[in-house]
Structures are given as C-alpha cells and as structure tokens.
Design an enzyme around this catalytic site. Structure first.
Site, PDB file in Angstrom:
ATOM      1  N   HIS A 208      37.973  17.590  54.814  1.00 43.24           N
ATOM      2  CA  HIS A 208      37.955  16.129  54.855  1.00 43.24           C
ATOM      3  C   HIS A 208      37.841  15.536  56.243  1.00 43.24           C
ATOM      4  O   HIS A 208      37.786  14.329  56.400  1.00 43.24           O
ATOM      5  CB  HIS A 208      39.218  15.571  54.191  1.00 43.24           C
ATOM      6  CG  HIS A 208      40.449  15.763  55.047  1.00 43.24           C
ATOM      7  ND1 HIS A 208      41.133  16.943  55.089  1.00 43.24           N
ATOM      8  CD2 HIS A 208      41.073  14.932  55.912  1.00 43.24           C
ATOM      9  CE1 HIS A 208      42.142  16.835  55.936  1.00 43.24           C
ATOM     10  NE2 HIS A 208      42.128  15.623  56.455  1.00 43.24           N
TER      11      HIS A 208
HETATM   12  C1  UD1 Z   1      44.334  10.892  57.373  1.00 45.54           C
HETATM   13  C2  UD1 Z   1      44.733  11.390  58.743  1.00 45.54           C
HETATM   14  C3  UD1 Z   1      44.459  12.887  58.850  1.00 45.54           C
HETATM   15  C4  UD1 Z   1      45.083  13.653  57.706  1.00 45.54           C
HETATM   16  C5  UD1 Z   1      44.606  13.055  56.400  1.00 45.54           C
HETATM   17  C6  UD1 Z   1      45.228  13.781  55.228  1.00 45.54           C
HETATM   18  C7  UD1 Z   1      44.429   9.701  60.522  1.00 45.54           C
HETATM   19  C8  UD1 Z   1      43.655   9.396  61.739  1.00 45.54           C
HETATM   20  N1  UD1 Z   1      43.972  10.749  59.806  1.00 45.54           N
HETATM   21  O1  UD1 Z   1      42.928  10.999  57.266  1.00 45.54           O
HETATM   22  O2  UD1 Z   1      45.028  13.357  60.051  1.00 45.54           O
HETATM   23  O3  UD1 Z   1      44.694  15.016  57.779  1.00 45.54           O
HETATM   24  O4  UD1 Z   1      44.976  11.666  56.380  1.00 45.54           O
HETATM   25  O5  UD1 Z   1      44.806  13.249  54.031  1.00 45.54           O
HETATM   26  O6  UD1 Z   1      45.403   9.059  60.226  1.00 45.54           O
HETATM   27  N2  UD1 Z   1      41.388   6.716  51.027  1.00 45.54           N
HETATM   28  C9  UD1 Z   1      41.455   6.449  49.672  1.00 45.54           C
HETATM   29  N3  UD1 Z   1      42.643   6.616  49.058  1.00 45.54           N
HETATM   30  C10 UD1 Z   1      43.770   6.985  49.722  1.00 45.54           C
HETATM   31  C11 UD1 Z   1      43.671   7.257  51.095  1.00 45.54           C
HETATM   32  C12 UD1 Z   1      42.472   7.122  51.730  1.00 45.54           C
HETATM   33  O7  UD1 Z   1      40.482   6.096  49.044  1.00 45.54           O
HETATM   34  O8  UD1 Z   1      44.837   7.077  49.107  1.00 45.54           O
HETATM   35  C13 UD1 Z   1      40.120   6.524  51.718  1.00 45.54           C
HETATM   36  C14 UD1 Z   1      40.248   5.359  52.696  1.00 45.54           C
HETATM   37  O9  UD1 Z   1      40.032   4.149  52.068  1.00 45.54           O
HETATM   38  C15 UD1 Z   1      39.226   5.687  53.733  1.00 45.54           C
HETATM   39  C16 UD1 Z   1      39.243   7.206  53.753  1.00 45.54           C
HETATM   40  O10 UD1 Z   1      39.808   7.633  52.523  1.00 45.54           O
HETATM   41  O11 UD1 Z   1      37.960   5.251  53.353  1.00 45.54           O
HETATM   42  C17 UD1 Z   1      39.994   7.722  54.927  1.00 45.54           C
HETATM   43  O12 UD1 Z   1      41.374   7.384  54.825  1.00 45.54           O
HETATM   44  P1  UD1 Z   1      42.312   7.304  56.145  1.00 45.54           P
HETATM   45  O13 UD1 Z   1      43.708   7.120  55.744  1.00 45.54           O
HETATM   46  O14 UD1 Z   1      41.707   6.387  57.126  1.00 45.54           O
HETATM   47  O15 UD1 Z   1      42.189   8.724  56.817  1.00 45.54           O
HETATM   48  P2  UD1 Z   1      42.123  10.171  56.176  1.00 45.54           P
HETATM   49  O16 UD1 Z   1      40.740  10.654  56.243  1.00 45.54           O
HETATM   50  O17 UD1 Z   1      42.847  10.235  54.865  1.00 45.54           O
END
Ligand code: UD1
Length: 367
Positions: A208
């Site tokens: 991811h």
């Molecule tokens: C975050 C952490 C990463 C960790 C990962 C584990 C940061 C910089 N990164 O990355 O270190 O390894 O979590 O999962 O904080 N999204 C959803 N549903 C959710 C959560 C996220 O749809 O419940 C989508 C968000 O809307 C976004 C994308 O996933 O478009 C990324 O989510 P974000 O929380 O920004 O970072 P992660 O990639 O999850």
C-alpha cells in the site's frame, strides 16, 4: 493530584500498538486518569472500528473526525481539533504512536501548548526522506520528552541526534504485546477455514505504500508479481483502500481480480490477518509493522522496499529486503520451498511486556 495521560491514535497500525495500556493504567487507578483520542485518519469500519471491537480497546473519549484529505489538510485539521480538546481538557502527558500523520500532528499540537510528549516506537529511521513516515518520525522525535524504543537502532539514532540518555527507554515492542495477549484468539480464528486454505500452502501479500501503488507502473508491477508468485503458491492479498483506489484509477482492477489462484480480500480484521501471517509460507509486503510481526512469528518475510526503519528484523529476524525483481523473488521462494530460508530469532524484550514497562516508567516519572 490525579495526573491525566492521553494517548492519540489515528490509523490501523496505531490501534494495534495500544491495546494493553488500559489494563496497565488501571494499576494506577486513582492516581492516573487515561483517555484515548482517535483522530479519524482511518475511518472505514474495517480499517478502524473492527480493531476497537476485537482488541477490546476502549471507546475513544474524543473522536476528531478528520478523515481523508491531503496530508497537509489532515495534519492541519488534527492540530486544530486537538487544540480545542487540550484547551478544555489538558493532559499532563500526551503519548503519540508510530510514524503516521496523526503522530506528527499530535506532537506539534502538544508542543505548542507546552504539554509533555511521549513517543512510542521512537528512534526508527529509514534515512529515506522520500517516505512520508520518515518526516513524521524525525519531527516527532525532535519534539518528544520521553522516547520509548523497540530496538537498539532506535537508541543509536537518537543518541546520534543528541538526545540525552536519561530520556531514552528501551522497553520492547507494544505491537508484540498485542500478539502475545491475543495469541489464543488468533489461533482460534476461522480465517484459514473460511478461505479454504491450508497451513503453508499460500503466500500472504500486502502492498500500500505510495511509492508502490500511487502510480500506474507500480500497480502493473504488482500484478506481474502476483501472477508470478501464483505459479508456485496460492496468494492471499487483503487490499488496502488506497491501493484498491489506485488499481481502479489506472484501469487495472479487472486484470487484478481475474488472476487465477489470487484470493483478493478487503482489509482483514486483526485476528484473521494474524492467523494468515502465522500459517503462511511467506509474507510479501511493503508495510512497516508486518516486518516485526513476521519476525516474532519466525515466518519468512520479503519486504519489497529499498530500506527499512526496522533493521533488527533483518539482522536478527526472518525479514529480507528485496528489490522488485522477479528473479530474486523466485530464488527466495525456492529457498523457502527447500526449507533453507532463515528462521531468525526474536529480538530482545519482544516478550509481551513492553506496555507494562512503559506505564511503570511514566508513573515513576510523573507521580
Ligand atoms: C497510513 C500511514 C502509513 C501506514 C498506513 C497503514 C501516513 C503518512 N501513512 O497510510 O504509514 O502504513 O496508514 O494503513 O500516515 N482510506 C480509506 N479508508 C480508510 C483509511 C484510508 O478509504 O479507513 C483512504 C484515504 O481516503 C486515502 C487513502 O486511503 O485516500 C490513504 O489514506 P491515509 O490515511 O492518508 O494513508 P494510508 O495510505 O492509509
């Protein structure tokens, strides 16, 4: 006087690192009041709620509801919302966890209000400033007052950065505390059965990171890799929402879903995922925490990244860093099939008691 300690969490990997705090703080009931704040960075049921339920984490006392957005808007909103909380309910100490955007935002908010800060899992460094998490680690560690450390590289990195020895606490790994506390539930889970899998017959994959999935070339490479591995073994891939969104965006989700012998799943609950880790022949990942969980389980892990912030998983554990190179991956799979892979050892203090040590250190210092 009663001391108030708040823990801030926001993402899936944070939730699994704090499960034993409530129990440990109860030993200081009447002296320490413990509250939990959830930023809302992870908000889907299967990225958040299910972890609270399964791991028996208390209902957050504050939910900041910041959800998605650019990293800057996430961080900015968390800081603003936390300030509102702290102005009406000020803790004596804030504990932030790991390296996600919520962690750094919490560190800044506490620092600006002169609230003491403890960083759980501090001192880890990939030395790779292209990783968003590396910025979060560095900033949080500049602002912290207490440094709780999982492996010796953390001590070295922080000493090198000039942090005084008295503030460094090598305590072990609270993520392993959760594995130990829920070990029987993990073994009792029906994950293998419900996907008709047998021990050792499959590879478990997670991918991811922005560097792997935020561009079309990366998504194509993952498809190529899955096709390749599926020639040898079944492959199970619980896909993170960010990765799935990108496969869809680049028009690759149908090709992904059509791969034979690929079991593509939504993000899994903790117990199911950990059962899949425990009984897999190999884990292929780009995650941070999974490198540690496989090390504890002595399950072979290939981390497809140029670096790791958790070097003990390589020097002692069952983890190997590998480039995205199919020939190299093939060689590793062959070694595993011959039983010649390295089993590794469990690192010092990864014994299920890190949270207890942390709570005792904090209590001794603030009471
Ligand atoms: C975050 C952490 C990463 C960790 C990962 C584990 C940061 C910089 N990164 O990355 O270190 O390894 O979590 O999962 O904080 N999204 C959803 N549903 C959710 C959560 C996220 O749809 O419940 C989508 C968000 O809307 C976004 C994308 O996933 O478009 C990324 O989510 P974000 O929380 O920004 O970072 P992660 O990639 O999850």
């Amino acid at each position: 006087m009663l001391k108030k300690i708040f823990i801030l969490v926001g993402t899936r990997p944070n939730f699994i690192k704090i499960t034993q705090f409530e129990k440990q703080f109860k030993r200081y009931a009447g002296k320490i009041e413990y509250k939990l704040i959830h930023t809302g960075q992870h908000f889907d049921k299967n990225m958040s709620e299910v972890f609270f339920e399964q791991l028996e984490i208390k209902e957050p006392d504050y939910y900041l509801n910041i959800s998605s957005g650019s990293p800057n808007s996430q961080i900015g909103n968390i800081i603003l919302e936390l300030e509102k909380v702290f102005l009406k309910d000020r803790p004596d100490l804030l504990i932030v966890v790991g390296d996600v955007n919520s962690t750094m935002a919490g560190a800044i908010a506490a620092n600006k209000l002169a609230i003491k800060l403890a960083h759980l899992e501090s001192g880890l460094r990939s030395m790779d400033r292209t990783m968003p998490e590396e910025h979060n680690r560095v900033v949080t560690d500049v602002l912290a007052d207490y440094y709780f450390i999982t492996e010796d590289s953390g001590i070295k990195n922080l000493s090198h950065a000039g942090v005084e020895n008295e503030r460094l606490f090598f305590v072990g790994n609270t993520m392993i505390d959760t594995l130990v506390a829920f070990d029987q539930n993990i073994r009792d889970s029906d994950a293998l059965e419900s996907h008709s899998l047998k021990k050792g017959e499959y590879v478990l994959m997670t991918m991811h990171r922005p560097s792997n999935v935020d561009h079309q070339v990366g998504c194509k490479k993952i498809i190529e890799l899955i096709k390749f591995i599926s020639r040898y073994k079944k492959i199970v891939f619980p896909i993170h929402p960010r990765a799935l969104k990108n496969f869809e965006k680049y028009g690759l989700s149908n090709e992904l879903k059509a791969i034979n012998d690929l079991i593509l799943l939504e993000p899994l609950d903790y117990l199911s995922f950990q059962q899949l880790v425990l009984y897999s022949s190999l884990v292929v990942t780009d995650s941070g925490g999974i490198q540690e969980e496989t090390t504890f389980r002595q399950v072979p892990c290939l981390t497809l990244r140029p670096n790791t912030e958790r070097p003990i998983t390589i020097s002692m554990g069952s983890n190997k860093l590998l480039e995205f190179d199919l020939e190299l991956i093939k060689k590793e799979i062959e070694l595993i099939q011959k039983g010649q892979n390295k089993k590794g050892e469990i690192p010092p203090l990864w014994d299920g008691r890190a949270t207890e040590r942390i709570v005792d250190i904090i209590a001794k210092s603030i009471l």
